[in-house]
Every structure is written in C-alpha cells, then in structure tokens.
Design a protein around this motif. Structure first.
Motif, mmCIF file in Angstrom:
data_model
loop_
_atom_site.group_PDB
_atom_site.id
_atom_site.type_symbol
_atom_site.label_atom_id
_atom_site.label_comp_id
_atom_site.label_asym_id
_atom_site.label_seq_id
_atom_site.Cartn_x
_atom_site.Cartn_y
_atom_site.Cartn_z
ATOM 1 N N LYS A 27 -33.625 154.920 96.706
ATOM 2 C CA LYS A 27 -33.251 154.403 98.024
ATOM 3 C C LYS A 27 -31.870 153.765 97.988
ATOM 4 O O LYS A 27 -31.142 153.805 98.978
ATOM 5 C CB LYS A 27 -34.277 153.367 98.503
ATOM 6 C CG LYS A 27 -35.654 153.913 98.775
ATOM 7 C CD LYS A 27 -36.530 152.871 99.434
ATOM 8 C CE LYS A 27 -36.778 151.679 98.534
ATOM 9 N NZ LYS A 27 -37.688 150.678 99.151
ATOM 10 N N VAL A 28 -31.531 153.137 96.871
ATOM 11 C CA VAL A 28 -30.232 152.484 96.709
ATOM 12 C C VAL A 28 -29.523 153.099 95.509
ATOM 13 O O VAL A 28 -30.070 153.115 94.400
ATOM 14 C CB VAL A 28 -30.384 150.965 96.497
ATOM 15 C CG1 VAL A 28 -29.011 150.317 96.285
ATOM 16 C CG2 VAL A 28 -31.081 150.327 97.691
ATOM 17 N N ILE A 29 -28.321 153.596 95.740
ATOM 18 C CA ILE A 29 -27.517 154.182 94.672
ATOM 19 C C ILE A 29 -26.257 153.333 94.538
ATOM 20 O O ILE A 29 -25.409 153.318 95.431
ATOM 21 C CB ILE A 29 -27.137 155.642 94.998
ATOM 22 C CG1 ILE A 29 -28.389 156.471 95.278
ATOM 23 C CG2 ILE A 29 -26.339 156.251 93.845
ATOM 24 C CD1 ILE A 29 -28.094 157.865 95.821
ATOM 25 N N VAL A 30 -26.158 152.596 93.443
ATOM 26 C CA VAL A 30 -24.997 151.733 93.220
ATOM 27 C C VAL A 30 -23.859 152.585 92.672
ATOM 28 O O VAL A 30 -24.008 153.231 91.637
ATOM 29 C CB VAL A 30 -25.333 150.583 92.255
ATOM 30 C CG1 VAL A 30 -24.167 149.602 92.189
ATOM 31 C CG2 VAL A 30 -26.596 149.861 92.708
ATOM 32 N N LYS A 31 -22.743 152.585 93.362
ATOM 33 C CA LYS A 31 -21.652 153.500 93.039
ATOM 34 C C LYS A 31 -20.526 152.874 92.225
ATOM 35 O O LYS A 31 -19.953 153.514 91.345
ATOM 36 C CB LYS A 31 -21.048 154.057 94.338
ATOM 37 C CG LYS A 31 -22.036 154.703 95.277
ATOM 38 C CD LYS A 31 -22.580 156.010 94.743
ATOM 39 C CE LYS A 31 -21.577 157.135 94.908
ATOM 40 N NZ LYS A 31 -22.162 158.435 94.502
ATOM 41 N N LYS A 32 -20.197 151.611 92.528
ATOM 42 C CA LYS A 32 -18.984 151.056 91.927
ATOM 43 C C LYS A 32 -19.031 149.532 91.914
ATOM 44 O O LYS A 32 -19.586 148.917 92.823
ATOM 45 C CB LYS A 32 -17.765 151.524 92.732
ATOM 46 C CG LYS A 32 -16.405 151.110 92.189
ATOM 47 C CD LYS A 32 -15.293 151.499 93.168
ATOM 48 C CE LYS A 32 -15.225 152.997 93.378
ATOM 49 N NZ LYS A 32 -14.130 153.379 94.308
ATOM 50 N N ASP A 66 -7.329 146.541 92.675
ATOM 51 C CA ASP A 66 -8.694 146.267 92.235
ATOM 52 C C ASP A 66 -8.954 146.911 90.871
ATOM 53 O O ASP A 66 -8.506 148.031 90.601
ATOM 54 C CB ASP A 66 -9.699 146.824 93.247
ATOM 55 C CG ASP A 66 -9.661 146.074 94.565
ATOM 56 O OD1 ASP A 66 -9.055 144.985 94.616
ATOM 57 O OD2 ASP A 66 -10.244 146.592 95.550
ATOM 58 N N LEU A 67 -9.672 146.199 90.017
ATOM 59 C CA LEU A 67 -10.134 146.752 88.746
ATOM 60 C C LEU A 67 -11.535 147.289 88.983
ATOM 61 O O LEU A 67 -12.430 146.548 89.383
ATOM 62 C CB LEU A 67 -10.137 145.667 87.667
ATOM 63 C CG LEU A 67 -8.799 144.958 87.416
ATOM 64 C CD1 LEU A 67 -8.987 143.784 86.464
ATOM 65 C CD2 LEU A 67 -7.783 145.938 86.846
ATOM 66 N N GLU A 68 -11.748 148.586 88.750
ATOM 67 C CA GLU A 68 -12.984 149.230 89.167
ATOM 68 C C GLU A 68 -13.769 149.817 88.009
ATOM 69 O O GLU A 68 -13.192 150.332 87.046
ATOM 70 C CB GLU A 68 -12.681 150.330 90.192
ATOM 71 C CG GLU A 68 -12.037 149.806 91.474
ATOM 72 C CD GLU A 68 -11.798 150.905 92.495
ATOM 73 O OE1 GLU A 68 -11.860 152.097 92.103
ATOM 74 O OE2 GLU A 68 -11.575 150.582 93.672
ATOM 75 N N LEU A 69 -15.093 149.744 88.122
ATOM 76 C CA LEU A 69 -16.007 150.399 87.202
ATOM 77 C C LEU A 69 -16.817 151.436 87.966
ATOM 78 O O LEU A 69 -17.466 151.111 88.973
ATOM 79 C CB LEU A 69 -16.976 149.386 86.582
ATOM 80 C CG LEU A 69 -16.499 148.500 85.427
ATOM 81 C CD1 LEU A 69 -17.642 147.583 85.000
ATOM 82 C CD2 LEU A 69 -16.012 149.320 84.253
ATOM 83 N N ASP A 70 -16.808 152.673 87.503
ATOM 84 C CA ASP A 70 -17.615 153.733 88.091
ATOM 85 C C ASP A 70 -19.032 153.608 87.537
ATOM 86 O O ASP A 70 -19.255 153.713 86.331
ATOM 87 C CB ASP A 70 -17.017 155.091 87.724
ATOM 88 C CG ASP A 70 -17.775 156.255 88.346
ATOM 89 O OD1 ASP A 70 -18.822 156.020 89.001
ATOM 90 O OD2 ASP A 70 -17.348 157.409 88.167
ATOM 91 N N LEU A 71 -20.000 153.366 88.416
ATOM 92 C CA LEU A 71 -21.375 153.138 87.989
ATOM 93 C C LEU A 71 -22.258 154.369 88.148
ATOM 94 O O LEU A 71 -23.480 154.275 88.078
ATOM 95 C CB LEU A 71 -21.973 151.964 88.780
ATOM 96 C CG LEU A 71 -21.230 150.634 88.633
ATOM 97 C CD1 LEU A 71 -21.859 149.574 89.529
ATOM 98 C CD2 LEU A 71 -21.211 150.171 87.189
ATOM 99 N N THR A 72 -21.636 155.517 88.348
ATOM 100 C CA THR A 72 -22.409 156.741 88.568
ATOM 101 C C THR A 72 -22.564 157.576 87.298
ATOM 102 O O THR A 72 -23.284 158.575 87.306
ATOM 103 C CB THR A 72 -21.752 157.608 89.652
ATOM 104 O OG1 THR A 72 -20.420 157.983 89.234
ATOM 105 C CG2 THR A 72 -21.653 156.846 90.970
#
Length: 205
Positions: free
Chosen positions: A71-76, A86-92
C-alpha cells in the motif's frame, strides 16, 4: 561501528512509548473511501473538500505500481539544507547498500529530512517516521514524527520533518549511522533502512 549499530536495528520498533509525544493518541477507525464520501454528504462545501482531498481515489482503486502489492512504497529520502542541493537516497533498490553512501554535513547547519512515497490501493492511516541515530555503536538521538493519513494518489506524496540543527564542535565531528523506519497506526513496517552521515567542520573538509 556499523556491526554494533546493525545489531541494534531490531530495537527500532514501532511501539516505542519513549518516542511518543502522543501517548494517549488513539488511531481513528478505518473507513473506506466510499464511507468517507458518504459522511456529511449534505454539506456541499465539505463534500467538495473531501473530493478534492481524495483526488484520484474517489473514482476507484488507485494502483500506481501493479506489480508491487504494498500500500505504501517509500521511494526516496532527502537531506535538505537551505541554499544547497538536496542529498538524496534512492530507497527503491538494494537498501542494504545504503549505509555505504555517506552524506557529508557541515556542523551546526539547519536541515530537514524529506520522505517521498507512493500510497496506492487504499487510504493509509497514521503514517509515522521513526529515526534512531548511533555513533560508534552507541545510540545518541531518537525521534518520531507523525506524518499523517494519506489517500491513494497517482503522484508521489512527500513529508518533510521540522528543521533541526546538526551537532557542532570538535567532539561532534565524525561518522554516524541512522536507522529509519516508515510505519503506520496499524504497525505495518512499510520500510526499514540504515544509512550514514559524517559531520565535518565544513562541506569541503
């Protein structure tokens, strides 16, 4: 350091009363989209507000990624500092590799954490972001933010934490490990991941 911190990842539970500022908080009873739209439907302004809030969901089941049953897909995750990219982490992808990507943070700066996520199929109640920070395997900080309830939508939705100041001073400089958890009122763990940052005197040190 990482091994010791990793041993503590099981401590990152969703029912941690010391994290809760709302210990008397009780989640509202779950309602379907149809039930929400039927409530107070004689109030025209309220009806229009709820239809606008629900967006795509009021026309039927919203499925953004059909091959993903969640139901919830955490993307970043993004670390947001004013006047800097922004410093980003790809959570996929392979989240086990995230702790190898170390963010550098200048001591004392104000920062926020932004979580980008998708909600699909049904409304999710009481999303929550929980974070524990370790240094040399010892816990040094813990926080919990109530994100809120979200309807399913075709586009990515986001939550940004309130601003916080990074530690400052010679003793604060060094490497930190963070364990993050995205959960909800029903104690579903939508994603749990570990990442790292380093406090330095300046960005270029």
């Amino acid at each position: 350091m990482a091994d010791t911190a990793a041993e503590g990842i099981e401590d990152l539970h969703i029912n941690t009363p010391e994290d809760e500022n709302d210990s008397n908080y009780k989640p509202p009873p779950e309602k379907t989209i149809e039930e929400i739209l039927e409530t107070d439907k004689e109030d025209e302004s309220l009806r229009k507000y709820k239809e606008k809030l629900l967006g795509d969901a009021k026309t039927g089941i919203v499925v953004v990624e059909p091959n993903d049953p969640r139901k919830v897909i955490v993307k970043k995750l993004a670390l947001c500092v004013p006047e800097r990219p922004d410093l980003e982490l790809d959570l996929t992808g392979d989240i086990s590799q995230l702790k190898k990507q170390v963010f550098v943070i200048k001591e004392g700066v104000s920062y926020r954490i932004r979580i980008d996520f998708i909600v699909q199929r049904e409304i999710v109640h009481g999303l929550k972001y929980v974070q524990k920070t370790y240094r040399m395997g010892m816990p040094v900080d813990k926080m919990s933010h109530m994100v809120g309830s979200y309807p399913p939508k075709m586009e990515i939705q986001s939550y940004t934490t309130p601003a916080e100041d990074a530690p400052a001073g010679m003793m604060a400089r060094g490497n930190y490990t963070v364990q993050s958890l995205f959960t909800d009122d029903d104690k579903h763990e939508h994603l749990k991941w570990e990442w790292s940052f380093e406090i330095k005197k300046d960005w270029k040190d």
